[in-house]
Design a protein around this motif. Structure first.
Motif, PDB file in Angstrom:
ATOM      1  N   HIS A 176      30.801  34.016  38.870  1.00 37.50           N
ATOM      2  CA  HIS A 176      30.777  33.747  40.307  1.00 37.50           C
ATOM      3  C   HIS A 176      32.166  33.809  40.941  1.00 37.50           C
ATOM      4  CE1 HIS A 176      26.576  32.363  40.112  1.00 37.50           C
ATOM      5  NE2 HIS A 176      26.915  31.770  38.980  1.00 37.50           N
ATOM      6  N   ILE A 177      33.212  33.994  40.133  1.00 35.65           N
ATOM      7  CA  ILE A 177      34.584  33.937  40.648  1.00 35.65           C
ATOM      8  C   ILE A 177      35.295  35.253  40.372  1.00 35.65           C
ATOM      9  CG2 ILE A 177      36.758  32.656  40.617  1.00 35.65           C
ATOM     10  CD1 ILE A 177      35.166  30.301  39.413  1.00 35.65           C
ATOM     11  N   SER A 178      35.783  35.894  41.424  1.00 30.99           N
ATOM     12  CA  SER A 178      36.437  37.191  41.290  1.00 30.99           C
ATOM     13  C   SER A 178      37.715  37.083  40.475  1.00 30.99           C
ATOM     14  CB  SER A 178      36.757  37.766  42.675  1.00 30.99           C
ATOM     15  OG  SER A 178      37.584  36.886  43.406  1.00 30.99           O
ATOM     16  N   GLY A 179      37.932  38.060  39.604  1.00 31.85           N
ATOM     17  CA  GLY A 179      39.167  38.134  38.831  1.00 31.85           C
ATOM     18  C   GLY A 179      39.185  37.288  37.582  1.00 31.85           C
ATOM     19  N   ILE A 180      38.095  36.591  37.280  1.00 31.49           N
ATOM     20  CA  ILE A 180      38.030  35.744  36.082  1.00 31.49           C
ATOM     21  C   ILE A 180      36.950  36.289  35.150  1.00 31.49           C
ATOM     22  CG2 ILE A 180      37.476  33.433  35.214  1.00 31.49           C
ATOM     23  CD1 ILE A 180      38.761  32.285  37.673  1.00 31.49           C
ATOM     24  N   THR A 181      37.286  36.460  33.882  1.00 29.55           N
ATOM     25  CA  THR A 181      36.365  37.114  32.937  1.00 29.55           C
ATOM     26  C   THR A 181      35.910  36.214  31.799  1.00 29.55           C
ATOM     27  OG1 THR A 181      38.275  37.986  31.701  1.00 29.55           O
ATOM     28  CG2 THR A 181      37.328  39.393  33.421  1.00 29.55           C
ATOM     29  N   LYS A 182      36.562  35.079  31.605  1.00 27.06           N
ATOM     30  CA  LYS A 182      36.143  34.176  30.539  1.00 27.06           C
ATOM     31  C   LYS A 182      36.494  32.740  30.915  1.00 27.06           C
ATOM     32  CE  LYS A 182      40.408  34.772  27.845  1.00 27.06           C
ATOM     33  NZ  LYS A 182      40.978  35.142  26.528  1.00 27.06           N
ATOM     34  N   GLU A 183      35.837  31.791  30.247  1.00 28.57           N
ATOM     35  CA  GLU A 183      36.072  30.387  30.572  1.00 28.57           C
ATOM     36  C   GLU A 183      37.502  29.979  30.209  1.00 28.57           C
ATOM     37  OE1 GLU A 183      34.057  27.422  28.079  1.00 28.57           O
ATOM     38  OE2 GLU A 183      33.423  29.068  26.782  1.00 28.57           O
ATOM     39  N   GLY A 184      37.984  28.953  30.884  1.00 26.25           N
ATOM     40  CA  GLY A 184      39.340  28.473  30.644  1.00 26.25           C
ATOM     41  C   GLY A 184      39.873  27.766  31.874  1.00 26.25           C
ATOM     42  N   THR A 185      41.130  27.397  31.854  1.00 27.92           N
ATOM     43  CA  THR A 185      41.773  26.746  32.993  1.00 27.92           C
ATOM     44  C   THR A 185      42.603  27.774  33.741  1.00 27.92           C
ATOM     45  OG1 THR A 185      41.835  24.613  31.856  1.00 27.92           O
ATOM     46  CG2 THR A 185      43.354  24.921  33.701  1.00 27.92           C
ATOM     47  N   TYR A 186      42.392  27.864  35.068  1.00 25.88           N
ATOM     48  CA  TYR A 186      43.039  28.900  35.871  1.00 25.88           C
ATOM     49  C   TYR A 186      43.701  28.314  37.111  1.00 25.88           C
ATOM     50  CZ  TYR A 186      40.388  32.321  33.140  1.00 25.88           C
ATOM     51  OH  TYR A 186      39.865  33.074  32.116  1.00 25.88           O
ATOM     52  N   HIS A 187      44.756  29.002  37.560  1.00 30.76           N
ATOM     53  CA  HIS A 187      45.375  28.677  38.839  1.00 30.76           C
ATOM     54  C   HIS A 187      44.679  29.537  39.881  1.00 30.76           C
ATOM     55  CE1 HIS A 187      48.534  26.831  41.230  1.00 30.76           C
ATOM     56  NE2 HIS A 187      48.667  27.996  41.861  1.00 30.76           N
ATOM     57  N   LEU A 188      43.885  28.920  40.752  1.00 35.57           N
ATOM     58  CA  LEU A 188      43.031  29.641  41.679  1.00 35.57           C
ATOM     59  C   LEU A 188      43.693  29.849  43.039  1.00 35.57           C
ATOM     60  CD1 LEU A 188      39.617  27.830  41.050  1.00 35.57           C
ATOM     61  CD2 LEU A 188      40.576  29.816  39.842  1.00 35.57           C
ATOM     62  N   THR A 189      43.460  31.028  43.609  1.00 32.43           N
ATOM     63  CA  THR A 189      43.842  31.272  44.994  1.00 32.43           C
ATOM     64  C   THR A 189      42.826  30.590  45.909  1.00 32.43           C
ATOM     65  OG1 THR A 189      42.492  33.273  45.174  1.00 32.43           O
ATOM     66  CG2 THR A 189      44.752  33.538  44.329  1.00 32.43           C
ATOM     67  N   GLY A 190      43.074  30.632  47.204  1.00 30.43           N
ATOM     68  CA  GLY A 190      42.131  30.046  48.145  1.00 30.43           C
ATOM     69  C   GLY A 190      40.767  30.697  48.073  1.00 30.43           C
ATOM     70  N   GLU A 191      40.736  32.013  47.971  1.00 30.93           N
ATOM     71  CA  GLU A 191      39.456  32.726  47.897  1.00 30.93           C
ATOM     72  C   GLU A 191      38.707  32.372  46.620  1.00 30.93           C
ATOM     73  OE1 GLU A 191      36.362  34.950  49.106  1.00 30.93           O
ATOM     74  OE2 GLU A 191      38.194  34.641  50.289  1.00 30.93           O
ATOM     75  N   GLN A 192      39.407  32.322  45.503  1.00 29.98           N
ATOM     76  CA  GLN A 192      38.762  31.973  44.238  1.00 29.98           C
ATOM     77  C   GLN A 192      38.257  30.523  44.247  1.00 29.98           C
ATOM     78  OE1 GLN A 192      42.145  33.000  41.753  1.00 29.98           O
ATOM     79  NE2 GLN A 192      40.987  34.679  40.803  1.00 29.98           N
TER      80      GLN A 192
END
Length: 327
Positions: A176-192
């Motif tokens: 459901h989140i653009s630019g992410i391909t696997k589970e984990g901890t991410y630094h998200l942009t506003g859109e993400q």
């Protein structure tokens, strides 16, 4: 049985704004804060359009109820055509300064004046804030005359303005989140972060969605708490133009001195008792509207022997006749 709301969605943004304004007051002057508040988009409402009954006016005179709408617009649009995906009523007890939050589920089946029985989320789309407020007042026996609307574009801009947030993403949420391909901890942009917060079609449905929004807002607040005055000033310039309300700068100023003493005592999800039905689409049916309104007034406003208005009773019977769902 409906769960108590954990999201506080858009209310969290409003609280954040108040915190920022308080900091600005401490570090600035009246004219500085007045200039900031004037960035808010305002509209005047006609009281005769808001559906406040004489019964509600009399019984709820000691409470200031403000509707907070989170709409699904991605643009700078706050009028008709935007559904209110988030509906929260902030109820202030004028005497005790106690605040209770009522989260009305978006798919709740109610009567919308001029449109018949429908999801309450559609009221804002059909007639903007006046019809959405009138729908709440006539179906829940309330006295709402004030509102605040924030669109989801504001959430994205807030997060981008603080350089993103860090969130854990599960395997189920990845797609459901653009630019992410696997589970984990991410630094998200506003859109993400907005994509993450709006996930509906996953385990937990809309209840889990409100939890995600809560987690996003918590991450935002924790980051903003570390900002200096200059950074807060930049943030408030980003946020306030995204606020649409009939509250004046004077109204907001009058509330600010009370903010430190306000006690948010409870967050309630409404309706309490629901049952799903699929007709032309899926709806959440209050079972019954009348009994849910009675319990609401008992719990929110301590009206132990509350008797709902004839309008509520009529709508409740219409819902029963349409769906067959009754106690």
């Amino acid at each position: 049985m409906a769960k108590k709301s954990k999201g506080l969605k858009i209310f969290g943004i409003i609280v954040l704004i108040l915190v920022i304004l308080l900091v600005a007051i401490i570090g600035g002057t009246f004219w500085f804060v007045q200039d900031k508040l004037n960035k808010i988009q305002r509209i005047d409402l006609k009281e005769e359009e808001l559906g406040v009954s004489s019964q509600a006016e009399a019984s709820l005179g000691g409470f200031r109820n403000i509707a907070i709408f989170g709409i699904d617009s991605r643009e700078d649009s706050y009028d008709k055509g935007n559904r209110s995906d988030c509906i929260i009523i902030a109820s202030l007890n004028n005497k005790t300064k106690e605040v209770k939050l009522l989260s009305v589920y978006r798919d709740t089946y109610v009567q919308i004046e001029g449109y018949g029985l429908d999801k309450i989320t559609h009221a804002y789309s059909y007639g903007s804030a006046p019809l959405a407020i009138s729908t709440l007042n006539t179906n829940l026996d309330l006295n709402i005359k004030e509102f605040i609307t924030v669109n989801f574009d504001a959430v994205k801009e807030i997060i981008n303005s603080i350089d993103g947030i860090t969130m854990p993403i599960t395997a189920e949420e990845v797609s459901h989140i653009s630019g992410i391909t696997k589970e984990g901890t991410y630094h998200l942009t506003g859109e993400q972060a907005l994509e993450y917060a709006r996930i509906r079609y996953a385990t937990g449905g809309d209840y889990k969605r409100t939890e995600r929004m809560r987690d996003v807002l918590t991450a935002v607040v924790n980051k903003v708490k570390k900002f200096d005055i200059s950074r807060l000033n930049q943030l408030v310039d980003t946020v306030l133009p995204k606020i649409y309300t009939n509250l004046t700068a004077t109204d907001i100023f009058s509330m600010l001195p009370s903010v430190p003493s306000l006690n948010i005592s409870e967050s309630i999800g409404w309706p309490y008792q629901t049952k799903g039905i699929t007709m032309d689409r899926w709806y959440g049916i209050p079972v019954t509207l009348e009994s849910n309104v009675i319990k609401l007034h008992q719990e929110m406003f301590a009206e132990e022997d509350y008797s709902p208005s004839e309008k509520v009773k009529t709508i409740s019977n219409s819902i029963i006749n349409k769906t067959g769902y009754k106690e």
